[in-house]
Design a protein around this motif. Structure first.
Motif, PDB file in Angstrom:
ATOM      1  N   ALA A 247     -12.482   5.686 -38.917  1.00  0.00           N
ATOM      2  CA  ALA A 247     -12.859   6.628 -37.860  1.00  0.00           C
ATOM      3  C   ALA A 247     -13.565   5.894 -36.716  1.00  0.00           C
ATOM      4  CB  ALA A 247     -13.743   7.735 -38.418  1.00  0.00           C
ATOM      5  N   GLN A 248     -14.418   4.945 -37.053  1.00  0.00           N
ATOM      6  CA  GLN A 248     -15.109   4.165 -36.022  1.00  0.00           C
ATOM      7  C   GLN A 248     -14.106   3.403 -35.164  1.00  0.00           C
ATOM      8  OE1 GLN A 248     -18.067   1.396 -37.486  1.00  0.00           O
ATOM      9  NE2 GLN A 248     -17.952   0.190 -35.622  1.00  0.00           N
ATOM     10  N   GLN A 249     -13.133   2.739 -35.798  1.00  0.00           N
ATOM     11  CA  GLN A 249     -12.144   1.976 -35.041  1.00  0.00           C
ATOM     12  C   GLN A 249     -11.299   2.901 -34.153  1.00  0.00           C
ATOM     13  OE1 GLN A 249     -10.301   0.009 -38.400  1.00  0.00           O
ATOM     14  NE2 GLN A 249     -11.361  -1.922 -37.912  1.00  0.00           N
ATOM     15  N   THR A 250     -10.922   4.056 -34.669  1.00  0.00           N
ATOM     16  CA  THR A 250     -10.173   5.036 -33.879  1.00  0.00           C
ATOM     17  C   THR A 250     -11.014   5.485 -32.690  1.00  0.00           C
ATOM     18  OG1 THR A 250      -8.968   5.790 -35.845  1.00  0.00           O
ATOM     19  CG2 THR A 250      -9.058   7.304 -33.966  1.00  0.00           C
ATOM     20  N   ALA A 251     -12.273   5.791 -32.931  1.00  0.00           N
ATOM     21  CA  ALA A 251     -13.174   6.238 -31.868  1.00  0.00           C
ATOM     22  C   ALA A 251     -13.334   5.168 -30.789  1.00  0.00           C
ATOM     23  CB  ALA A 251     -14.538   6.613 -32.456  1.00  0.00           C
ATOM     24  N   GLU A 252     -13.447   3.913 -31.190  1.00  0.00           N
ATOM     25  CA  GLU A 252     -13.611   2.824 -30.215  1.00  0.00           C
ATOM     26  C   GLU A 252     -12.387   2.710 -29.313  1.00  0.00           C
ATOM     27  OE1 GLU A 252     -14.480  -0.418 -32.849  1.00  0.00           O
ATOM     28  OE2 GLU A 252     -16.622   0.098 -32.958  1.00  0.00           O
ATOM     29  N   LEU A 253     -11.189   2.800 -29.894  1.00  0.00           N
ATOM     30  CA  LEU A 253      -9.971   2.712 -29.089  1.00  0.00           C
ATOM     31  C   LEU A 253      -9.866   3.880 -28.110  1.00  0.00           C
ATOM     32  CD1 LEU A 253      -7.499   1.641 -31.914  1.00  0.00           C
ATOM     33  CD2 LEU A 253      -8.281   0.214 -30.000  1.00  0.00           C
ATOM     34  N   LEU A 254     -10.198   5.066 -28.571  1.00  0.00           N
ATOM     35  CA  LEU A 254     -10.123   6.243 -27.697  1.00  0.00           C
ATOM     36  C   LEU A 254     -11.219   6.218 -26.635  1.00  0.00           C
ATOM     37  CD1 LEU A 254      -9.212   8.815 -30.454  1.00  0.00           C
ATOM     38  CD2 LEU A 254      -7.755   8.173 -28.516  1.00  0.00           C
ATOM     39  N   ALA A 255     -12.406   5.794 -27.002  1.00  0.00           N
ATOM     40  CA  ALA A 255     -13.511   5.753 -26.038  1.00  0.00           C
ATOM     41  C   ALA A 255     -13.227   4.782 -24.904  1.00  0.00           C
ATOM     42  CB  ALA A 255     -14.816   5.380 -26.742  1.00  0.00           C
ATOM     43  N   THR A 256     -12.609   3.665 -25.202  1.00  0.00           N
ATOM     44  CA  THR A 256     -12.272   2.693 -24.158  1.00  0.00           C
ATOM     45  C   THR A 256     -11.429   3.343 -23.071  1.00  0.00           C
ATOM     46  OG1 THR A 256     -12.391   0.851 -25.707  1.00  0.00           O
ATOM     47  CG2 THR A 256     -11.085   0.504 -23.712  1.00  0.00           C
ATOM     48  N   ALA A 257     -10.501   4.202 -23.471  1.00  0.00           N
ATOM     49  CA  ALA A 257      -9.595   4.844 -22.518  1.00  0.00           C
ATOM     50  C   ALA A 257     -10.146   6.123 -21.909  1.00  0.00           C
ATOM     51  CB  ALA A 257      -8.264   5.154 -23.210  1.00  0.00           C
ATOM     52  N   LEU A 258     -10.949   6.883 -22.673  1.00  0.00           N
ATOM     53  CA  LEU A 258     -11.333   8.229 -22.242  1.00  0.00           C
ATOM     54  C   LEU A 258     -12.806   8.397 -21.897  1.00  0.00           C
ATOM     55  CD1 LEU A 258      -9.294  10.193 -24.928  1.00  0.00           C
ATOM     56  CD2 LEU A 258      -8.558   9.430 -22.666  1.00  0.00           C
ATOM     57  N   ALA A 259     -13.605   7.422 -22.274  1.00  0.00           N
ATOM     58  CA  ALA A 259     -15.043   7.495 -21.987  1.00  0.00           C
ATOM     59  C   ALA A 259     -15.541   6.104 -21.616  1.00  0.00           C
ATOM     60  CB  ALA A 259     -15.795   8.039 -23.196  1.00  0.00           C
ATOM     61  N   PRO A 260     -14.958   5.518 -20.560  1.00  0.00           N
ATOM     62  CA  PRO A 260     -15.333   4.151 -20.188  1.00  0.00           C
ATOM     63  C   PRO A 260     -16.845   4.015 -19.994  1.00  0.00           C
ATOM     64  CG  PRO A 260     -13.537   4.962 -18.805  1.00  0.00           C
ATOM     65  CD  PRO A 260     -14.029   6.119 -19.623  1.00  0.00           C
TER      66      PRO A 260
END
Length: 157
Positions: free
Chosen positions: A55-68
């Motif tokens: 979940a952490q790795q998924t969150a990191e990938l999504l945050a890079t794109a959606l919550a810079p």
């Protein structure tokens, strides 16, 4: 307000790695979903996850794109078998768009509870890497705005 509920991406089996990090395919699928959502101008103020590695790795990938510029944070209540009512109460106070990255069955139960009022009434069929976007109206009712599975975000060969 929008609430994005995400099932973590495909992870390695426990027999290969007890920590269950994302598989190579899981990482690629989550990156494809992140690109699709970023291209659609989806943005969130915060990304939170269960604290489990996948979940952490998924969150990191999504945050890079959606919550810079933000770092995802671990939050209690997003593990596979956590009860949903405490999270429902927490979400009720939020006013900015947030992404929750967790696991089944809790993500499915949370969507059902928010949309149908009953966690036992499934309303969204998750697969690893799925994002369900909910919107809350002025009367505090939740509806599904859209849903994306990784297969929809895959680039054609």
């Amino acid at each position: 307000m929008r609430l994005y509920l995400v099932q973590h991406g495909d992870a390695l089996p426990e027999r290969l790695d007890p920590e269950r990090p994302l598989s190579a395919a899981g990482r690629q699928e989550v990156e494809a979903v992140a690109r699709l959502l970023a291209g659609a101008h989806a943005r969130v103020a915060h990304v939170v996850h269960s604290g489990k590695l996948r979940a952490q790795q998924t969150a990191e990938l999504l945050a890079t794109a959606l919550a810079p510029g933000t770092m995802p944070e671990a939050m209690a209540g997003l593990s596979p078998n956590d009860p949903v009512e405490p999270m429902v109460r927490t979400i009720a106070d939020w006013t900015s768009d947030v992404m929750l990255v967790g696991h089944l069955p809790s993500m499915g139960k949370l969507v059902a509870r928010l949309v149908a009022g009953d966690e036992r009434k499934p309303v969204a069929a998750f697969v690893p890497g799925t994002v369900v976007c909910l919107e809350r109206d002025e009367a505090n009712r939740w509806t599904i705005a859209w849903m994306v599975r990784p297969a929809l975000a895959a680039r054609p060969d």
